[in-house]
Design a protein around this motif. Structure first.
Motif, short mmCIF file in Angstrom:
data_model
loop_
_atom_site.label_atom_id
_atom_site.label_comp_id
_atom_site.label_asym_id
_atom_site.label_seq_id
_atom_site.Cartn_x
_atom_site.Cartn_y
_atom_site.Cartn_z
N ALA A 12 -16.89 81.33 77.12
CA ALA A 12 -16.88 82.76 76.82
C ALA A 12 -15.44 83.25 76.66
O ALA A 12 -14.53 82.76 77.32
CB ALA A 12 -17.56 83.53 77.95
N LYS A 13 -15.27 84.20 75.77
CA LYS A 13 -13.93 84.75 75.50
C LYS A 13 -13.92 86.22 75.88
O LYS A 13 -14.74 86.99 75.38
CB LYS A 13 -13.59 84.56 74.03
N HIS A 14 -13.03 86.58 76.77
CA HIS A 14 -12.95 87.95 77.25
C HIS A 14 -11.53 88.47 77.08
O HIS A 14 -10.56 87.72 77.27
CB HIS A 14 -13.33 88.03 78.74
N TRP A 15 -11.43 89.75 76.76
CA TRP A 15 -10.13 90.41 76.74
C TRP A 15 -9.89 90.96 78.14
O TRP A 15 -10.71 91.67 78.69
CB TRP A 15 -10.12 91.57 75.74
N ARG A 16 -8.76 90.59 78.71
CA ARG A 16 -8.38 91.08 80.04
C ARG A 16 -6.92 91.50 80.00
O ARG A 16 -6.12 90.94 79.27
CB ARG A 16 -8.57 89.99 81.10
N TRP A 17 -6.60 92.48 80.84
CA TRP A 17 -5.23 92.95 80.95
C TRP A 17 -4.77 92.74 82.38
O TRP A 17 -5.40 93.22 83.32
CB TRP A 17 -5.15 94.44 80.57
N LYS A 18 -3.69 91.99 82.54
CA LYS A 18 -3.13 91.73 83.87
C LYS A 18 -2.03 92.75 84.13
O LYS A 18 -1.15 92.94 83.28
CB LYS A 18 -2.56 90.32 83.92
N TYR A 19 -2.10 93.40 85.28
CA TYR A 19 -1.11 94.40 85.64
C TYR A 19 -0.89 94.39 87.14
O TYR A 19 -1.58 93.70 87.88
CB TYR A 19 -1.56 95.80 85.18
N ARG A 20 0.10 95.15 87.60
CA ARG A 20 0.38 95.25 89.03
C ARG A 20 0.25 96.71 89.45
O ARG A 20 0.72 97.61 88.76
CB ARG A 20 1.80 94.76 89.34
N PHE A 21 -0.40 96.91 90.59
CA PHE A 21 -0.53 98.25 91.16
C PHE A 21 -0.29 98.14 92.66
O PHE A 21 -0.92 97.32 93.33
CB PHE A 21 -1.92 98.84 90.89
N ALA A 22 0.62 98.96 93.15
CA ALA A 22 0.99 98.96 94.57
C ALA A 22 1.39 97.56 95.04
O ALA A 22 1.03 97.12 96.12
CB ALA A 22 -0.14 99.51 95.43
N GLY A 23 2.12 96.83 94.17
CA GLY A 23 2.61 95.51 94.53
C GLY A 23 1.57 94.42 94.48
O GLY A 23 1.84 93.28 94.86
N LYS A 24 0.38 94.74 94.01
CA LYS A 24 -0.70 93.75 93.97
C LYS A 24 -1.09 93.47 92.52
O LYS A 24 -1.24 94.39 91.72
CB LYS A 24 -1.91 94.30 94.74
N GLU A 25 -1.26 92.18 92.20
CA GLU A 25 -1.66 91.80 90.85
C GLU A 25 -3.15 92.07 90.66
O GLU A 25 -3.97 91.72 91.51
CB GLU A 25 -1.37 90.33 90.61
N LYS A 26 -3.49 92.68 89.54
CA LYS A 26 -4.89 93.00 89.23
C LYS A 26 -5.17 92.67 87.79
O LYS A 26 -4.26 92.50 86.98
CB LYS A 26 -5.16 94.49 89.49
N ARG A 27 -6.47 92.62 87.46
CA ARG A 27 -6.90 92.40 86.08
C ARG A 27 -7.97 93.42 85.73
O ARG A 27 -8.84 93.72 86.55
CB ARG A 27 -7.49 91.01 85.91
N LEU A 28 -7.91 93.87 84.50
CA LEU A 28 -8.89 94.83 84.00
C LEU A 28 -9.61 94.20 82.81
O LEU A 28 -8.95 93.76 81.86
CB LEU A 28 -8.19 96.13 83.58
N ALA A 29 -10.92 94.12 82.88
CA ALA A 29 -11.71 93.59 81.77
C ALA A 29 -11.78 94.62 80.65
O ALA A 29 -12.08 95.79 80.88
CB ALA A 29 -13.11 93.24 82.25
N LEU A 30 -11.46 94.18 79.44
CA LEU A 30 -11.46 95.08 78.29
C LEU A 30 -12.62 94.82 77.35
O LEU A 30 -12.85 95.58 76.41
CB LEU A 30 -10.14 94.94 77.52
N GLY A 31 -13.39 93.76 77.59
CA GLY A 31 -14.55 93.47 76.77
C GLY A 31 -14.62 92.01 76.41
O GLY A 31 -13.74 91.22 76.74
N SER A 32 -15.67 91.64 75.72
CA SER A 32 -15.89 90.25 75.29
C SER A 32 -15.69 90.13 73.79
O SER A 32 -16.10 91.01 73.03
CB SER A 32 -17.31 89.82 75.63
N TYR A 33 -15.09 89.02 73.39
CA TYR A 33 -14.93 88.72 71.98
C TYR A 33 -16.20 88.05 71.49
O TYR A 33 -16.75 87.22 72.19
CB TYR A 33 -13.72 87.79 71.79
N PRO A 34 -16.75 88.38 70.37
CA PRO A 34 -16.30 89.26 69.30
C PRO A 34 -16.85 90.69 69.39
O PRO A 34 -16.62 91.49 68.50
CB PRO A 34 -16.82 88.57 68.05
N ALA A 35 -17.58 91.02 70.45
CA ALA A 35 -18.15 92.37 70.56
C ALA A 35 -17.05 93.43 70.56
O ALA A 35 -17.23 94.53 70.03
CB ALA A 35 -19.00 92.49 71.81
N VAL A 36 -15.91 93.11 71.16
CA VAL A 36 -14.76 94.02 71.19
C VAL A 36 -13.65 93.37 70.37
O VAL A 36 -13.23 92.25 70.65
CB VAL A 36 -14.29 94.28 72.64
#
Length: 129
Positions: A6-30
């Protein structure tokens, strides 16, 4: 890309010193373009000092609360059931016993409501608060 393919769009970021990931959707739907737009919107939220992941969870919870409230359930019972806000074991046991009848009435309806959403039932737009 996940091990299962499966292929997913994810964004890795840091908040309050902690690494997090946000799911942006699945390819090719997004598409890549839409994933980048969603990432940019989340980045603006992050720059404003709010965790984009928590903001998404809060938005979903607001929709569910509004839906349950519009069907005549008491605000206090909704908060206790959906937000899981028991301060300690004594109050949790008390709330469970006192609001048991209301919970027995609310949760089957809520479960059926979620099943209808999952199956693609016609959704009636809610009024803005």
């Amino acid at each position: 890309m996940l091990p299962a393919g499966a292929k997913h769009w994810r964004w890795k970021y840091r908040f309050a010193g902690k690494e997090k990931r946000l799911a942006l959707g699945s390819y090719p739907a997004v598409s890549l373009k839409q994933a980048r737009l969603d990432r940019d919107a989340a980045r603006i939220t992050l720059q404003a000092g709010t965790d984009p992941s928590q903001e998404r969870k809060d938005a979903k919870l607001r929709v569910h609360r509004r839906s349950v409230h519009e069907h005549g359930f008491d605000h206090t019972h909704i908060e206790l059931q959906l937000a899981h806000q028991e301060r300690d074991a004594v109050s949790a046991a008390y709330n469970w016993a006192v609001y048991l009848h209301e919970r027995q009435r609310m949760m089957p309806w809520y479960s059926d409501h979620l099943d209808q959403l999952r199956q693609g039932a016609r959704i009636i737009p809610m009024k803005a608060a």
